[in-house]
Design a protein around this motif. Structure first.
Motif, PDB file in Angstrom:
ATOM      1  N   MET A  34       0.805  -1.205   0.000  1.00 38.19           N
ATOM      2  CA  MET A  34       0.000   0.000   0.000  1.00 38.19           C
ATOM      3  C   MET A  34       0.849   1.270   0.000  1.00 38.19           C
ATOM      4  O   MET A  34       0.458   2.289  -0.548  1.00 38.19           O
ATOM      5  N   SER A  35       2.008   1.209   0.606  1.00 37.04           N
ATOM      6  CA  SER A  35       2.881   2.384   0.580  1.00 37.04           C
ATOM      7  C   SER A  35       3.382   2.657  -0.835  1.00 37.04           C
ATOM      8  O   SER A  35       3.567   3.799  -1.229  1.00 37.04           O
ATOM      9  N   ASP A  36       3.574   1.575  -1.596  1.00 38.47           N
ATOM     10  CA  ASP A  36       3.949   1.755  -3.003  1.00 38.47           C
ATOM     11  C   ASP A  36       2.815   2.425  -3.763  1.00 38.47           C
ATOM     12  O   ASP A  36       3.030   3.291  -4.602  1.00 38.47           O
ATOM     13  N   LEU A  38       0.524   4.399  -2.493  1.00 42.41           N
ATOM     14  CA  LEU A  38       0.450   5.806  -2.084  1.00 42.41           C
ATOM     15  C   LEU A  38       1.568   6.621  -2.702  1.00 42.41           C
ATOM     16  O   LEU A  38       1.407   7.791  -3.003  1.00 42.41           O
ATOM     17  N   ALA A  39       2.713   5.986  -2.888  1.00 40.79           N
ATOM     18  CA  ALA A  39       3.859   6.719  -3.421  1.00 40.79           C
ATOM     19  C   ALA A  39       3.725   6.953  -4.920  1.00 40.79           C
ATOM     20  O   ALA A  39       4.199   7.953  -5.441  1.00 40.79           O
ATOM     21  N   SER A  40       3.067   6.037  -5.627  1.00 40.28           N
ATOM     22  CA  SER A  40       3.180   6.101  -7.075  1.00 40.28           C
ATOM     23  C   SER A  40       1.897   6.420  -7.829  1.00 40.28           C
ATOM     24  O   SER A  40       1.933   6.892  -8.951  1.00 40.28           O
ATOM     25  N   ILE A  41       0.738   6.160  -7.228  1.00 38.50           N
ATOM     26  CA  ILE A  41      -0.495   6.217  -8.022  1.00 38.50           C
ATOM     27  C   ILE A  41      -0.964   7.648  -8.227  1.00 38.50           C
ATOM     28  O   ILE A  41      -0.835   8.503  -7.351  1.00 38.50           O
ATOM     29  N   ALA A  63      -5.889   8.036  -1.997  1.00 40.75           N
ATOM     30  CA  ALA A  63      -5.200   8.256  -3.269  1.00 40.75           C
ATOM     31  C   ALA A  63      -6.183   8.526  -4.414  1.00 40.75           C
ATOM     32  O   ALA A  63      -5.795   8.496  -5.573  1.00 40.75           O
TER      33      ALA A  63
ATOM     34  N   GLU B 224      -0.152   7.633   6.244  1.00 40.11           N
ATOM     35  CA  GLU B 224       1.118   6.962   6.530  1.00 40.11           C
ATOM     36  C   GLU B 224       1.504   7.150   7.999  1.00 40.11           C
ATOM     37  O   GLU B 224       1.958   6.223   8.662  1.00 40.11           O
ATOM     38  N   GLY B 281       0.386  -5.488   3.754  1.00 43.28           N
ATOM     39  CA  GLY B 281       0.612  -4.512   2.695  1.00 43.28           C
ATOM     40  C   GLY B 281       1.410  -3.309   3.166  1.00 43.28           C
ATOM     41  O   GLY B 281       1.561  -2.331   2.447  1.00 43.28           O
ATOM     42  N   ASN B 290       7.172   8.756   1.636  1.00 42.40           N
ATOM     43  CA  ASN B 290       5.914   9.266   1.083  1.00 42.40           C
ATOM     44  C   ASN B 290       5.494  10.561   1.748  1.00 42.40           C
ATOM     45  O   ASN B 290       5.071  11.512   1.100  1.00 42.40           O
ATOM     46  N   ARG B 293       7.369  13.520   0.641  1.00 45.81           N
ATOM     47  CA  ARG B 293       6.992  13.977  -0.691  1.00 45.81           C
ATOM     48  C   ARG B 293       5.692  14.767  -0.701  1.00 45.81           C
ATOM     49  O   ARG B 293       5.421  15.549  -1.602  1.00 45.81           O
TER      50      ARG B 293
END
Lengths: 125, 334
Positions: A34-36, A38-41, A63, B224, B281, B290, B293
Protein backbone atom coordinates in the motif's frame (compact mmCIF):
# COMPACT_ATOMS: atom_id res chain seq x y z
CA UNK A 1 -13.45 3.75 -19.73
CA UNK A 2 -15.97 3.78 -16.89
CA UNK A 3 -16.32 1.35 -13.99
CA UNK A 4 -19.09 -0.61 -15.72
CA UNK A 5 -16.91 -1.20 -18.78
CA UNK A 6 -14.02 -2.12 -16.53
CA UNK A 7 -16.11 -4.81 -14.82
CA UNK A 8 -16.99 -6.34 -18.19
CA UNK A 9 -13.39 -6.24 -19.38
CA UNK A 10 -12.08 -8.17 -16.38
CA UNK A 11 -15.04 -10.60 -16.14
CA UNK A 12 -15.46 -9.02 -12.76
CA UNK A 13 -18.08 -9.24 -10.09
CA UNK A 14 -19.03 -6.05 -8.26
CA UNK A 15 -19.05 -6.82 -4.53
CA UNK A 16 -20.57 -3.66 -3.09
CA UNK A 17 -23.58 -1.78 -4.42
CA UNK A 18 -22.94 1.81 -3.47
CA UNK A 19 -20.40 2.50 -6.20
CA UNK A 20 -20.97 4.89 -9.08
CA UNK A 21 -20.58 2.70 -12.17
CA UNK A 22 -20.31 5.68 -14.48
CA UNK A 23 -17.16 6.94 -12.74
CA UNK A 24 -14.34 7.46 -15.20
CA UNK A 25 -11.24 5.28 -14.90
CA UNK A 26 -8.25 7.13 -16.31
CA UNK A 27 -5.58 4.47 -15.99
CA UNK A 28 -4.27 1.65 -13.89
CA UNK A 29 -1.89 0.71 -11.12
CA UNK A 30 -1.06 -2.75 -9.79
CA UNK A 31 0.54 -3.29 -6.38
CA UNK A 32 0.25 -5.23 -3.16
CA UNK A 33 2.24 -2.84 -1.05
CA UNK A 34 0.00 0.00 0.00
CA UNK A 35 2.88 2.38 0.58
CA UNK A 36 3.95 1.76 -3.00
CA UNK A 37 0.44 2.60 -4.10
CA UNK A 38 0.45 5.81 -2.08
CA UNK A 39 3.86 6.72 -3.42
CA UNK A 40 3.18 6.10 -7.07
CA UNK A 41 -0.49 6.22 -8.02
CA UNK A 42 -2.07 9.20 -9.72
CA UNK A 43 -5.73 10.16 -9.19
CA UNK A 44 -8.65 8.31 -10.82
CA UNK A 45 -6.81 5.04 -11.48
CA UNK A 46 -8.06 1.49 -11.04
CA UNK A 47 -6.05 -0.31 -8.38
CA UNK A 48 -5.27 -3.98 -9.10
CA UNK A 49 -4.23 -5.78 -5.95
CA UNK A 50 -4.07 -9.16 -4.26
CA UNK A 51 -4.54 -7.60 -0.87
CA UNK A 52 -8.04 -7.85 0.65
CA UNK A 53 -7.87 -6.03 3.98
CA UNK A 54 -9.67 -2.75 4.76
CA UNK A 55 -6.44 -0.84 4.22
CA UNK A 56 -6.90 -1.37 0.49
CA UNK A 57 -10.04 0.74 0.67
CA UNK A 58 -8.49 3.30 3.00
CA UNK A 59 -5.50 3.64 0.71
CA UNK A 60 -7.82 4.02 -2.26
CA UNK A 61 -9.77 6.79 -0.57
CA UNK A 62 -6.57 8.68 0.23
CA UNK A 63 -5.20 8.26 -3.27
CA UNK A 64 -8.48 9.07 -5.11
CA UNK A 65 -8.65 5.61 -6.68
CA UNK A 66 -11.63 5.16 -9.04
CA UNK A 67 -12.12 1.40 -8.53
CA UNK A 68 -10.44 -1.58 -6.85
CA UNK A 69 -10.00 -4.93 -8.63
CA UNK A 70 -9.03 -7.91 -6.47
CA UNK A 71 -7.03 -10.41 -8.49
CA UNK A 72 -7.34 -14.21 -8.71
CA UNK A 73 -10.97 -14.33 -7.61
CA UNK A 74 -10.25 -13.25 -4.06
CA UNK A 75 -13.16 -12.57 -1.77
CA UNK A 76 -12.50 -9.86 0.78
CA UNK A 77 -13.60 -10.05 4.44
CA UNK A 78 -16.79 -8.30 5.47
CA UNK A 79 -14.96 -5.34 7.08
CA UNK A 80 -13.43 -4.52 3.71
CA UNK A 81 -16.79 -4.75 1.96
CA UNK A 82 -18.42 -2.58 4.63
CA UNK A 83 -15.78 0.07 4.20
CA UNK A 84 -16.04 0.06 0.39
CA UNK A 85 -19.78 0.43 0.74
CA UNK A 86 -19.39 3.35 3.11
CA UNK A 87 -16.85 5.10 0.92
CA UNK A 88 -18.81 4.48 -2.31
CA UNK A 89 -15.83 2.97 -4.04
CA UNK A 90 -16.28 0.06 -6.46
CA UNK A 91 -14.83 -3.20 -5.08
CA UNK A 92 -14.56 -5.74 -7.88
CA UNK A 93 -13.27 -9.30 -7.83
CA UNK A 94 -11.87 -10.83 -11.02
CA UNK A 95 -10.93 -14.46 -11.73
CA UNK A 96 -7.72 -13.41 -13.53
CA UNK A 97 -4.28 -12.97 -12.04
CA UNK A 98 -2.38 -9.71 -11.80
CA UNK A 99 -0.35 -10.20 -14.99
CA UNK A 100 -3.36 -11.16 -17.09
CA UNK A 101 -5.36 -8.23 -15.72
CA UNK A 102 -2.63 -5.67 -16.39
CA UNK A 103 -2.35 -7.05 -19.92
CA UNK A 104 -6.07 -6.89 -20.57
CA UNK A 105 -6.43 -3.35 -19.31
CA UNK A 106 -3.36 -2.11 -21.12
CA UNK A 107 -4.53 -3.72 -24.35
CA UNK A 108 -7.86 -1.98 -23.93
CA UNK A 109 -6.03 1.33 -24.01
CA UNK A 110 -5.75 2.05 -20.31
CA UNK A 111 -2.43 3.81 -19.57
CA UNK A 112 -0.27 3.25 -16.51
CA UNK A 113 -0.95 5.72 -13.73
CA UNK A 114 2.04 4.53 -11.73
CA UNK A 115 4.75 7.04 -11.37
CA UNK A 116 8.33 6.29 -10.52
CA UNK A 117 9.00 7.16 -6.91
CA UNK A 118 12.03 9.22 -7.84
CA UNK A 119 9.91 11.65 -9.85
CA UNK A 120 9.03 13.74 -6.82
CA UNK A 121 5.57 14.55 -5.51
CA UNK A 122 2.98 12.98 -7.77
CA UNK A 123 0.31 15.58 -7.19
CA UNK A 124 2.08 18.84 -7.58
CA UNK A 125 0.97 19.66 -11.07
CA UNK B 1 -38.79 -10.02 18.28
CA UNK B 2 -40.01 -9.93 14.75
CA UNK B 3 -43.60 -9.25 15.72
CA UNK B 4 -42.81 -6.51 18.23
CA UNK B 5 -40.49 -4.60 15.92
CA UNK B 6 -41.75 -1.06 15.33
CA UNK B 7 -40.62 -1.36 11.72
CA UNK B 8 -43.44 -3.65 10.72
CA UNK B 9 -41.45 -6.79 11.36
CA UNK B 10 -38.83 -5.92 8.76
CA UNK B 11 -35.79 -7.70 10.05
CA UNK B 12 -32.64 -7.51 7.97
CA UNK B 13 -29.28 -9.05 8.53
CA UNK B 14 -26.01 -7.38 7.67
CA UNK B 15 -25.70 -9.22 4.40
CA UNK B 16 -29.02 -7.90 3.17
CA UNK B 17 -28.29 -4.47 4.57
CA UNK B 18 -25.18 -4.36 2.38
CA UNK B 19 -27.28 -4.33 -0.75
CA UNK B 20 -29.69 -1.59 0.31
CA UNK B 21 -29.34 1.51 -1.80
CA UNK B 22 -30.10 5.05 -0.72
CA UNK B 23 -33.22 5.00 -2.93
CA UNK B 24 -34.47 1.93 -1.09
CA UNK B 25 -33.81 3.58 2.25
CA UNK B 26 -35.78 6.57 1.09
CA UNK B 27 -38.73 4.33 0.22
CA UNK B 28 -38.91 3.58 3.94
CA UNK B 29 -38.23 7.13 5.10
CA UNK B 30 -40.54 9.07 2.80
CA UNK B 31 -44.25 9.18 3.56
CA UNK B 32 -46.81 8.67 0.82
CA UNK B 33 -48.21 12.13 1.64
CA UNK B 34 -44.83 13.61 0.69
CA UNK B 35 -44.83 12.27 -2.85
CA UNK B 36 -48.53 12.01 -3.80
CA UNK B 37 -50.42 14.49 -5.97
CA UNK B 38 -52.92 16.25 -3.70
CA UNK B 39 -54.64 18.69 -6.03
CA UNK B 40 -56.12 15.95 -8.17
CA UNK B 41 -59.12 15.94 -10.49
CA UNK B 42 -62.12 14.17 -9.00
CA UNK B 43 -65.26 13.07 -10.73
CA UNK B 44 -68.73 12.02 -9.50
CA UNK B 45 -70.32 8.61 -10.21
CA UNK B 46 -73.44 10.21 -11.68
CA UNK B 47 -71.51 12.14 -14.33
CA UNK B 48 -71.30 10.54 -17.79
CA UNK B 49 -68.47 8.72 -19.53
CA UNK B 50 -68.41 11.66 -21.97
CA UNK B 51 -67.38 13.81 -18.99
CA UNK B 52 -64.54 11.36 -18.39
CA UNK B 53 -63.34 11.80 -21.99
CA UNK B 54 -63.44 15.59 -21.58
CA UNK B 55 -61.64 15.49 -18.24
CA UNK B 56 -58.90 13.13 -19.40
CA UNK B 57 -58.32 15.16 -22.55
CA UNK B 58 -58.41 18.54 -20.82
CA UNK B 59 -56.30 17.63 -17.80
CA UNK B 60 -54.07 15.24 -19.78
CA UNK B 61 -54.56 12.48 -17.24
CA UNK B 62 -55.37 8.81 -17.65
CA UNK B 63 -57.34 8.10 -14.48
CA UNK B 64 -59.28 9.82 -11.70
CA UNK B 65 -60.89 8.93 -8.37
CA UNK B 66 -64.67 8.81 -8.30
CA UNK B 67 -66.06 10.62 -5.25
CA UNK B 68 -69.58 10.89 -3.83
CA UNK B 69 -70.31 13.01 -0.74
CA UNK B 70 -66.64 13.33 0.03
CA UNK B 71 -66.31 9.55 0.06
CA UNK B 72 -64.21 7.56 -2.40
CA UNK B 73 -66.49 5.14 -4.24
CA UNK B 74 -64.34 4.05 -7.18
CA UNK B 75 -61.67 4.82 -9.71
CA UNK B 76 -62.03 5.39 -13.44
CA UNK B 77 -59.15 4.76 -15.78
CA UNK B 78 -58.29 4.76 -19.46
CA UNK B 79 -58.95 1.03 -19.56
CA UNK B 80 -62.50 1.52 -18.28
CA UNK B 81 -62.96 4.22 -20.88
CA UNK B 82 -61.82 1.89 -23.67
CA UNK B 83 -64.33 -0.74 -22.56
CA UNK B 84 -66.99 1.93 -22.75
CA UNK B 85 -65.86 3.16 -26.17
CA UNK B 86 -65.93 -0.38 -27.58
CA UNK B 87 -69.68 -0.43 -26.94
CA UNK B 88 -70.12 3.25 -27.89
CA UNK B 89 -71.69 3.91 -24.51
CA UNK B 90 -70.43 7.42 -23.73
CA UNK B 91 -73.79 8.54 -22.38
CA UNK B 92 -73.65 5.97 -19.57
CA UNK B 93 -73.04 6.93 -15.96
CA UNK B 94 -69.52 6.57 -14.66
CA UNK B 95 -70.75 4.18 -11.97
CA UNK B 96 -71.38 1.63 -14.72
CA UNK B 97 -67.74 1.44 -15.86
CA UNK B 98 -65.67 2.51 -12.85
CA UNK B 99 -63.77 0.05 -10.65
CA UNK B 100 -65.69 0.17 -7.36
CA UNK B 101 -63.92 0.02 -3.99
CA UNK B 102 -60.42 0.25 -5.44
CA UNK B 103 -57.19 -0.54 -3.63
CA UNK B 104 -56.07 2.41 -1.50
CA UNK B 105 -53.08 3.43 0.56
CA UNK B 106 -52.74 5.57 3.69
CA UNK B 107 -51.16 9.02 3.53
CA UNK B 108 -49.07 8.41 6.66
CA UNK B 109 -47.58 5.13 5.45
CA UNK B 110 -44.07 4.94 4.01
CA UNK B 111 -43.73 4.89 0.22
CA UNK B 112 -42.62 1.25 0.38
CA UNK B 113 -46.21 0.23 1.28
CA UNK B 114 -47.46 1.76 -1.97
CA UNK B 115 -44.65 0.09 -3.92
CA UNK B 116 -45.74 -3.29 -2.53
CA UNK B 117 -49.30 -2.67 -3.73
CA UNK B 118 -48.05 -1.61 -7.18
CA UNK B 119 -45.90 -4.73 -7.44
CA UNK B 120 -48.66 -7.10 -6.35
CA UNK B 121 -51.45 -5.62 -8.46
CA UNK B 122 -51.90 -4.31 -11.96
CA UNK B 123 -53.17 -0.88 -10.95
CA UNK B 124 -51.61 2.27 -12.35
CA UNK B 125 -52.73 4.65 -9.61
CA UNK B 126 -53.73 4.44 -5.99
CA UNK B 127 -56.11 6.77 -4.16
CA UNK B 128 -54.59 8.02 -0.92
CA UNK B 129 -56.78 8.24 2.20
CA UNK B 130 -56.17 10.02 5.50
CA UNK B 131 -56.89 8.45 8.90
CA UNK B 132 -60.59 9.42 8.53
CA UNK B 133 -60.81 7.53 5.23
CA UNK B 134 -61.10 10.81 3.31
CA UNK B 135 -59.49 11.05 -0.10
CA UNK B 136 -56.47 13.36 0.17
CA UNK B 137 -54.50 12.51 -2.94
CA UNK B 138 -53.63 10.16 -5.74
CA UNK B 139 -50.41 8.28 -6.27
CA UNK B 140 -48.81 6.91 -9.44
CA UNK B 141 -45.44 5.20 -9.91
CA UNK B 142 -44.33 8.42 -11.59
CA UNK B 143 -45.12 10.34 -8.38
CA UNK B 144 -42.91 7.93 -6.46
CA UNK B 145 -40.04 8.26 -8.92
CA UNK B 146 -40.25 12.04 -8.83
CA UNK B 147 -40.48 12.03 -5.03
CA UNK B 148 -37.41 9.82 -4.69
CA UNK B 149 -35.44 11.93 -7.14
CA UNK B 150 -36.41 15.08 -5.24
CA UNK B 151 -35.27 13.50 -1.98
CA UNK B 152 -31.97 12.35 -3.51
CA UNK B 153 -31.42 15.84 -4.85
CA UNK B 154 -32.15 17.16 -1.37
CA UNK B 155 -29.54 14.81 0.12
CA UNK B 156 -27.07 16.13 -2.40
CA UNK B 157 -27.90 19.75 -1.63
CA UNK B 158 -27.62 19.10 2.11
CA UNK B 159 -24.03 17.95 1.57
CA UNK B 160 -23.41 21.02 -0.61
CA UNK B 161 -24.78 23.27 2.12
CA UNK B 162 -22.63 21.56 4.77
CA UNK B 163 -19.65 22.01 2.53
CA UNK B 164 -20.51 25.64 1.81
CA UNK B 165 -20.96 26.47 5.50
CA UNK B 166 -17.71 24.79 6.48
CA UNK B 167 -15.87 26.43 3.62
CA UNK B 168 -16.78 29.82 5.12
CA UNK B 169 -16.04 28.81 8.70
CA UNK B 170 -13.26 31.30 9.32
CA UNK B 171 -14.72 34.17 7.36
CA UNK B 172 -16.82 35.79 10.07
CA UNK B 173 -14.58 35.00 13.01
CA UNK B 174 -12.26 37.86 13.85
CA UNK B 175 -9.12 37.09 15.76
CA UNK B 176 -5.41 37.59 15.42
CA UNK B 177 -5.04 33.99 14.55
CA UNK B 178 -7.95 31.60 14.01
CA UNK B 179 -7.46 27.89 13.72
CA UNK B 180 -9.37 24.67 13.92
CA UNK B 181 -7.80 21.78 15.77
CA UNK B 182 -8.75 18.15 15.16
CA UNK B 183 -7.44 15.42 17.47
CA UNK B 184 -7.57 11.69 17.02
CA UNK B 185 -6.39 8.95 19.35
CA UNK B 186 -4.81 6.09 17.43
CA UNK B 187 -4.66 2.68 19.07
CA UNK B 188 -1.73 0.31 18.72
CA UNK B 189 -2.45 -2.55 16.26
CA UNK B 190 -5.97 -1.34 15.52
CA UNK B 191 -5.72 -2.30 11.86
CA UNK B 192 -9.44 -2.40 11.23
CA UNK B 193 -9.75 1.29 12.00
CA UNK B 194 -6.41 2.18 10.49
CA UNK B 195 -6.97 5.06 8.13
CA UNK B 196 -10.26 6.11 9.65
CA UNK B 197 -8.79 9.25 11.19
CA UNK B 198 -7.04 10.19 7.94
CA UNK B 199 -10.27 9.61 6.03
CA UNK B 200 -12.13 11.92 8.39
CA UNK B 201 -9.43 14.57 8.14
CA UNK B 202 -9.43 14.42 4.35
CA UNK B 203 -13.21 14.80 4.29
CA UNK B 204 -13.04 17.71 6.73
CA UNK B 205 -10.47 19.46 4.55
CA UNK B 206 -12.63 19.06 1.45
CA UNK B 207 -15.63 20.46 3.33
CA UNK B 208 -13.51 23.37 4.46
CA UNK B 209 -12.88 24.14 0.82
CA UNK B 210 -9.41 22.63 0.38
CA UNK B 211 -8.49 21.78 -3.20
CA UNK B 212 -8.54 18.06 -4.09
CA UNK B 213 -4.74 18.13 -4.50
CA UNK B 214 -4.19 19.56 -1.02
CA UNK B 215 -6.70 17.14 0.52
CA UNK B 216 -4.96 14.25 -1.24
CA UNK B 217 -1.47 15.26 -0.14
CA UNK B 218 -2.65 15.72 3.45
CA UNK B 219 -4.61 12.49 3.35
CA UNK B 220 -1.66 10.41 2.17
CA UNK B 221 0.77 11.97 4.63
CA UNK B 222 -1.58 11.57 7.58
CA UNK B 223 -2.51 8.03 6.54
CA UNK B 224 1.12 6.96 6.53
CA UNK B 225 1.64 8.65 9.90
CA UNK B 226 -1.48 6.97 11.26
CA UNK B 227 -0.32 3.54 10.08
CA UNK B 228 3.07 4.18 11.68
CA UNK B 229 1.35 4.85 15.02
CA UNK B 230 -0.64 1.64 14.64
CA UNK B 231 2.30 -0.51 13.59
CA UNK B 232 5.31 0.79 15.46
CA UNK B 233 4.22 2.28 18.80
CA UNK B 234 3.95 0.73 22.23
CA UNK B 235 0.69 2.36 23.30
CA UNK B 236 -0.61 3.97 20.15
CA UNK B 237 -0.45 7.73 19.77
CA UNK B 238 -2.21 10.93 18.83
CA UNK B 239 -2.83 12.75 15.56
CA UNK B 240 -3.32 16.47 15.91
CA UNK B 241 -4.22 18.56 12.91
CA UNK B 242 -4.36 22.32 13.12
CA UNK B 243 -6.09 23.95 10.21
CA UNK B 244 -5.53 27.61 9.48
CA UNK B 245 -6.55 29.41 6.32
CA UNK B 246 -3.00 29.42 4.95
CA UNK B 247 -1.44 26.47 6.70
CA UNK B 248 -2.15 22.94 7.81
CA UNK B 249 0.04 21.65 10.64
CA UNK B 250 -0.05 17.96 11.45
CA UNK B 251 1.54 16.39 14.52
CA UNK B 252 1.76 12.66 15.08
CA UNK B 253 3.22 11.72 18.44
CA UNK B 254 3.56 8.72 20.68
CA UNK B 255 5.29 7.66 23.90
CA UNK B 256 7.50 4.94 22.60
CA UNK B 257 9.50 2.98 21.78
CA UNK B 258 11.26 5.69 19.77
CA UNK B 259 13.40 5.41 16.64
CA UNK B 260 16.98 4.27 17.03
CA UNK B 261 18.43 5.81 13.88
CA UNK B 262 16.32 8.52 12.25
CA UNK B 263 18.59 8.85 9.23
CA UNK B 264 18.24 5.15 8.54
CA UNK B 265 14.46 5.28 9.10
CA UNK B 266 14.20 7.98 6.44
CA UNK B 267 15.97 5.81 3.85
CA UNK B 268 13.61 4.54 1.15
CA UNK B 269 13.00 0.82 1.57
CA UNK B 270 14.28 0.61 5.13
CA UNK B 271 11.75 -0.92 7.51
CA UNK B 272 11.66 -2.61 10.88
CA UNK B 273 8.17 -3.99 10.29
CA UNK B 274 7.51 -7.67 10.98
CA UNK B 275 6.58 -10.22 8.33
CA UNK B 276 3.01 -10.08 9.63
CA UNK B 277 2.81 -6.34 8.99
CA UNK B 278 4.27 -6.80 5.52
CA UNK B 279 1.57 -9.31 4.72
CA UNK B 280 -0.94 -6.58 5.47
CA UNK B 281 0.61 -4.51 2.69
CA UNK B 282 2.65 -2.25 4.93
CA UNK B 283 6.21 -2.03 6.08
CA UNK B 284 7.65 -1.41 2.63
CA UNK B 285 9.87 1.26 4.10
CA UNK B 286 8.20 3.97 2.04
CA UNK B 287 6.01 5.60 4.69
CA UNK B 288 8.28 8.42 5.81
CA UNK B 289 9.50 8.91 2.23
CA UNK B 290 5.91 9.27 1.08
CA UNK B 291 5.19 11.76 3.82
CA UNK B 292 8.22 13.85 2.90
CA UNK B 293 6.99 13.98 -0.69
CA UNK B 294 3.50 15.11 0.28
CA UNK B 295 4.20 17.87 2.79
CA UNK B 296 6.11 21.13 2.53
CA UNK B 297 8.04 20.69 5.73
CA UNK B 298 8.66 17.70 7.94
CA UNK B 299 10.49 17.36 11.22
CA UNK B 300 11.03 13.99 12.85
CA UNK B 301 12.25 13.91 16.43
CA UNK B 302 12.62 10.80 18.48
CA UNK B 303 14.33 9.57 21.57
CA UNK B 304 14.55 5.94 22.51
CA UNK B 305 12.07 4.91 25.22
CA UNK B 306 10.55 8.39 25.33
CA UNK B 307 8.71 8.54 22.06
CA UNK B 308 8.52 10.06 18.62
CA UNK B 309 7.09 13.27 17.30
CA UNK B 310 6.53 13.85 13.61
CA UNK B 311 5.61 17.39 12.61
CA UNK B 312 4.37 18.08 9.13
CA UNK B 313 3.26 21.32 7.52
CA UNK B 314 1.53 22.25 4.31
CA UNK B 315 1.48 25.87 3.23
CA UNK B 316 -1.46 26.98 1.16
CA UNK B 317 -1.08 29.83 -1.27
CA UNK B 318 -3.79 32.46 -1.60
CA UNK B 319 -5.79 30.56 -4.19
CA UNK B 320 -5.96 27.50 -1.97
CA UNK B 321 -6.91 28.79 1.48
CA UNK B 322 -9.38 26.77 3.53
CA UNK B 323 -12.38 27.97 5.52
CA UNK B 324 -12.42 31.43 4.01
CA UNK B 325 -15.03 30.90 1.35
CA UNK B 326 -14.70 31.98 -2.21
CA UNK B 327 -14.58 35.75 -1.83
CA UNK B 328 -10.93 35.94 -0.90
CA UNK B 329 -9.96 33.55 -3.68
CA UNK B 330 -11.85 35.45 -6.33
CA UNK B 331 -10.37 38.71 -5.13
CA UNK B 332 -6.97 37.21 -5.52
CA UNK B 333 -7.61 35.81 -8.97
CA UNK B 334 -8.77 39.16 -10.36
Amino acid sequence: MNVQELIELVDGHLINTSADLSREVKGGCGADLMSDVLASIQPEAVLLTGLCNPQVVRTSVMADVAAIVLVRGKNPPQVTIDLAEEENIALITSPFGMFELCGRLHRAGLPSLERSVSDGPSELE
Amino acid sequence: MEETSPHKGRLINDEVAETITRAEELAYELKISEVMTSNMHKISPDQTMQDVVDLFRQARISGAPVVLNNQLVGIISMEDLIRCLVTSDLAANISKYMTPSPLTVKAGDPVIEALKVFVNSQVGRLPVLDENEHLVGILTKGDITRGLLRALQHDYQAEEVRRYRASHLFEDIISDRTSLILRYTIRHRDFNHGGEASGNIKRALLRLGASPQIARRCGIAIYEAEMNLIIHTTNGGVLRVEIEPHRISIDAYDDGPGIKDIELAMKPGYSTASEEIRELGFGAGMGLVNIARCVDSMVLESSLDKGTRLRMKLFLDKAETVGEGYASKQGDAA
